[in-house]
Design an enzyme around this catalytic site. Structure first.
Site, PDB file in Angstrom:
ATOM      1  N   HIS A 151       0.969  -0.994   0.122  1.00  0.00           N
ATOM      2  CA  HIS A 151      -0.151  -0.163   0.109  1.00  0.00           C
ATOM      3  C   HIS A 151       1.096   1.357   0.385  1.00  0.00           C
ATOM      4  CE1 HIS A 151      -2.477  -2.388   1.840  1.00  0.00           C
ATOM      5  NE2 HIS A 151      -3.368  -2.475   2.375  1.00  0.00           N
TER       6      HIS A 151
ATOM      7  N   ASP B 201       2.237   1.818   3.272  1.00  0.00           N
ATOM      8  CA  ASP B 201       3.478   0.790   3.985  1.00  0.00           C
ATOM      9  C   ASP B 201       4.950   1.743   3.692  1.00  0.00           C
ATOM     10  OD1 ASP B 201       0.930  -0.810   4.121  1.00  0.00           O
ATOM     11  OD2 ASP B 201       1.428  -1.957   2.684  1.00  0.00           O
TER      12      ASP B 201
ATOM     13  N   GLU C 196     -10.777  -7.108  -4.036  1.00  0.00           N
ATOM     14  CA  GLU C 196     -10.712  -7.921  -3.254  1.00  0.00           C
ATOM     15  C   GLU C 196     -11.826  -7.814  -2.501  1.00  0.00           C
ATOM     16  OE1 GLU C 196      -6.159  -7.906  -1.723  1.00  0.00           O
ATOM     17  OE2 GLU C 196      -6.959  -8.684   0.537  1.00  0.00           O
TER      18      GLU C 196
ATOM     19  N   GLU D  29      -8.707 -13.640  -0.992  1.00  0.00           N
ATOM     20  CA  GLU D  29      -8.047 -14.108   0.471  1.00  0.00           C
ATOM     21  C   GLU D  29      -8.816 -15.337   1.246  1.00  0.00           C
ATOM     22  OE1 GLU D  29      -6.038 -10.798   2.243  1.00  0.00           O
ATOM     23  OE2 GLU D  29      -6.659 -11.395   3.764  1.00  0.00           O
TER      24      GLU D  29
ATOM     25  N   ASP E  67      -4.545 -13.508  -2.401  1.00  0.00           N
ATOM     26  CA  ASP E  67      -4.025 -13.303  -1.063  1.00  0.00           C
ATOM     27  C   ASP E  67      -3.642 -14.557  -0.352  1.00  0.00           C
ATOM     28  OD1 ASP E  67      -3.153 -11.115  -1.779  1.00  0.00           O
ATOM     29  OD2 ASP E  67      -4.311 -10.031  -0.354  1.00  0.00           O
TER      30      ASP E  67
ATOM     31  N   ASP F  13     -10.387 -12.026  11.287  1.00  0.00           N
ATOM     32  CA  ASP F  13      -9.731 -11.691   9.979  1.00  0.00           C
ATOM     33  C   ASP F  13      -7.443 -12.150  10.386  1.00  0.00           C
ATOM     34  OD1 ASP F  13      -7.804 -11.624   7.279  1.00  0.00           O
ATOM     35  OD2 ASP F  13      -8.314 -10.144   7.236  1.00  0.00           O
TER      36      ASP F  13
ATOM     37  N   ASP G 178      -5.238 -13.477   9.081  1.00  0.00           N
ATOM     38  CA  ASP G 178      -3.868 -13.619   8.572  1.00  0.00           C
ATOM     39  C   ASP G 178      -2.755 -14.269   9.026  1.00  0.00           C
ATOM     40  OD1 ASP G 178      -5.086 -12.045   7.354  1.00  0.00           O
ATOM     41  OD2 ASP G 178      -4.362 -10.152   7.708  1.00  0.00           O
TER      42      ASP G 178
ATOM     43  N   ASP H 254      -0.855 -12.534   2.160  1.00  0.00           N
ATOM     44  CA  ASP H 254      -1.151 -11.239   3.025  1.00  0.00           C
ATOM     45  C   ASP H 254      -1.117 -12.013   4.544  1.00  0.00           C
ATOM     46  OD1 ASP H 254      -2.916  -9.226   4.067  1.00  0.00           O
ATOM     47  OD2 ASP H 254      -3.940  -8.742   2.543  1.00  0.00           O
TER      48      ASP H 254
END
Ligand code: XUL
Ligand code: CO
Length: 440
Positions: A99, A102, A230, A266, A294, A305, A307, A337
Site C-alpha cells: 500500500h 506502507d 479484493e 483472500e 492473497d 481476520d 491473517d 497477506d
C-alpha cells in the site's frame, strides 16, 4: 547495511533436511507440467505485514523486534526498503506488494505525502534494476487515516471522495513507474455501519463512478494491467460492499466494469464470508474472473481476520486445484497477506513463516497436479452428471425442451434413481494423494 545477518539465502534441500532455514518442498526450478514451480506459484511478500506492522493488537503495543526499529520517519521508510530487498533476495521470492502508506509516511499535506512516496519509489526502482523481485501489485491505503471514518469512494463527504481519487491516481502512476503487474482495490471502509444514516444507492453508484474514473485514467497513462477487487464481508466495516466474489461480480456487471476487473481472493476473507477458500476461487474461475490470491488462513475458533501464514495442506491442495484448473494465475500470484503471530517476534520468524507458506503451497501444487493428471475427481464428476449427456438431460442442456415436454417426460417416469455422492470416499482419496506425495 545487513538487517538479517543470521539468515543466509534459503535453498531447496528436500524433505529430509533438518535445516529449518531451507525449503523442504518448494523447489523453484522443479518442472510440473512444463512450467517451473516458481513460474506457477508466483509467490509474493506483503510489505505491510513483513516490514511495516509491529504486532500491535487492541490490547497491547507492538512486540516485533526489527533491526530497523531505531530509525524514524523517512529514514525508517528507507531502512525498510533495504531490509525488504535483502529478504526478497534471501527468500528468492519473485514478487512483492504494498500500500502507498506502507512504504512512505503521510506528510502534513497531500503534496508532502506525494513527495515522500516519490522518494521511496525512486529508491525501490533503483533496487529493482538489479533485483529479480518484481511488483505484483500496489494499492492505496484508504482506511487508516481518520479522514476515511465514513469510507473513501463511498464516503458521504465529497471531499473524501476527491481525496481518495487523488490517492488512487497517484497509485496508478506509481504502479506504472514500477512495472506493477496488477492494481488492487480492497474497500476496507467501503460499506456501512447502520442503514439508519446510509444512502446505500448513492454510495454504490459513487463506487461505480470511482472505478470508471480509475479505468479511464489508467488507460490515459498507458497502465494496462488487470484491476483486482479484493472481496471481504466485514472488518473494519460491519458490512462491506464487496462482500464476496458473487456480490462483487454482480456489482461489476451492474456498473459495466466486468471487462476491466478480476478478483484478488483472500483465504481468510472467504471464510469470514462463510465460504471456503476454494469456493471463492471456484466462483471466480467459472466466471473467468480469477485474478490473484492473497494466500493466508484464518482460525476456525476465532471469528476475525487473523491473517495467518498458510500451513493447512488440505486447503492449499484444494486452492491449487482451482488455480491449475484455471490454467494458472496469469498475471496474478500468491501473495502472503499474512503476519507472524505476536509471539513470533524475532526477525528470523519472518523467514520461517514464508518458508512454511511456500512449502505448503508447493505441496498443494504437487497433490493438485496429480489429482488432475489421474482425473481422480474429474472422472467422478463426469460420471455424476452423465444424465445430461444423453436423452432428456441432453435436450435440457441443448435448449431443446420446455416445461410442457418435461412434464410429459416426468409423468412417464415410474421410478427416479439417484446414486451416492461418495463424499467420504472422495475425501479419503484426497488424503491418499496427499500422503503419497508427502512420503516421496
Ligand atoms: C485486509 C487486506 C488488505 C488488502 C490490501 O484484510 O486483505 O491488506 O489485501 O489492501
Ligand atoms: Co488481502
Amino acid at each position: 547495511m545487513t538487517f538479517f545477518e543470521n539468515v543466509n539465502r534459503i535453498n531447496y534441500e528436500g524433505p529430509s533436511s533438518k535445516n529449518p532455514l531451507s525449503f523442504k518442498y518448494y523447489n523453484p526450478k522443479e518442472v510440473i507440467n512444463g512450467e517451473t514451480m516458481e513460474e506457477i506459484l508466483r509467490f509474493s511478500v506483503a510489505y505491510w505485514h513483513t516490514f511495516t506492522a509491529d504486532g500491535t493488537d487492541p490490547f497491547g503495543v507492538g512486540t516485533m523486534v526489527r533491526p530497523w526499529n531505531n530509525y524514524k520517519g523517512m529514514d525508517l521508510a528507507k531502512a525498510r526498503v533495504e531490509a525488504a530487498f535483502e529478504l526478497f533476495e534471501k527468500l528468492n521470492v519473485p514478487f512483492f506488494c504494498f500500500h502507498d502508506a506502507d512504504i512512505a509516511p503521510e506528510g502534513s499535506t497531500l503534496k508532502e505525502t506525494y513527495a515522500n512516496i516519490d522518494t521511496i519509489v525512486s529508491m525501490i526502482k533503483d533496487y529493482m534494476k538489479t533485483s529479480k523481485t518484481k511488483l505484483l501489485w500496489n494499492t492505496a491505503n484508504m482506511f487508516t487515516n481518520p479522514r476515511y471514518v465514513h469510507g473513501a469512494a463511498t464516503s458521504n463527504n465529497a471531499d473524501v471522495f476527491a481525496y481518495s481519487a487523488a490517492k488512487v491516481k497517484k497509485g496508478l502512476e506509481v504502479g506504472k513507474e514500477l512495472g506493477a503487474e496488477n492494481y488492487v482495490f480492497w474497500g476496507g471502509r467501503e460499506g456501512y455501519e447502520t442503514l439508519l444514516n446510509t444512502d446505500m444507492k448513492l454510495e454504490q453508484d459513487n463506487l461505480g463512478r470511482f472505478f470508471h474514473m480509475a479505468v479511464d485514467y489508467a488507460k490515459e497513462i498507458g497502465f494496462n494491467v488487470p484491476f483486482l477487487i479484493e472481496p471481504k464481508p466485514k472488518e473494519p466495516t460491519k458490512h462491506q460492499y464487496d462482500f464476496d466474489v458473487a456480490t462483487g461480480l454482480a456489482f461489476l456487471q451492474k456498473y459495466n466494469l466486468q471487462e476491466f476487473f478480476k478478483f484478488n481472493i483472500e483465504a481468510n476473507h472467504a471464510t469470514l464470508a462463510g465460504h471456503t477458500f476454494e469456493h471463492e476461487l471456484r466462483v471466480a474461475r467459472i466466471n473467468g474472473m480469477l485474478g490473484s490470491v492473497d494466500a493466508n488462513q484464518g482460525d476456525s475458533l476465532l471469528g476475525w481476520d487473523t491473517d495467518e501464514f498458510p500451513t493447512d495442506l488440505y486447503s492449499t491442495t484444494l486452492a491449487m486445484y482451482e488455480i491449475l484448473k484455471n490454467g494458472g494465475l496469469g498475471k496474478g500470484g500468491l501473495n502472503f497477506d499474512a503476519k507472524v503471530r505476536r509471539g513470533s517476534f524475532e526477525p528470523e520468524d519472518l523467514f520461517h513463516a514464508h518458508i512454511a507458506g511456500m512449502d505448503s503451497f508447493a505441496i498443494g501444487l504437487k497433490v493438485a497436479n496429480k489429482l488432475i493428471e489421474d482425473k481422480v475427481l474429474d472422472d467422478f464428476v463426469t460420471e455424476r452428471y452423465s444424465s445430461y449427456t444423453e436423452g432428456i438431460g441432453l435436450d435440457i442442456v441443448e435448449g431443446k425442451t420446455d416445461f410442457k415436454k418435461l412434464e410429459a417426460y416426468a409423468l412417464g417416469l415410474t421410478e427416479i434413481k439417484n446414486s451416492s455422492g461418495r463424499q467420504e470416499r472422495l475425501k479419503a482419496l484426497v488424503n491418499q494423494y496427499l500422503l503419497e506425495t508427502l512420503s516421496k
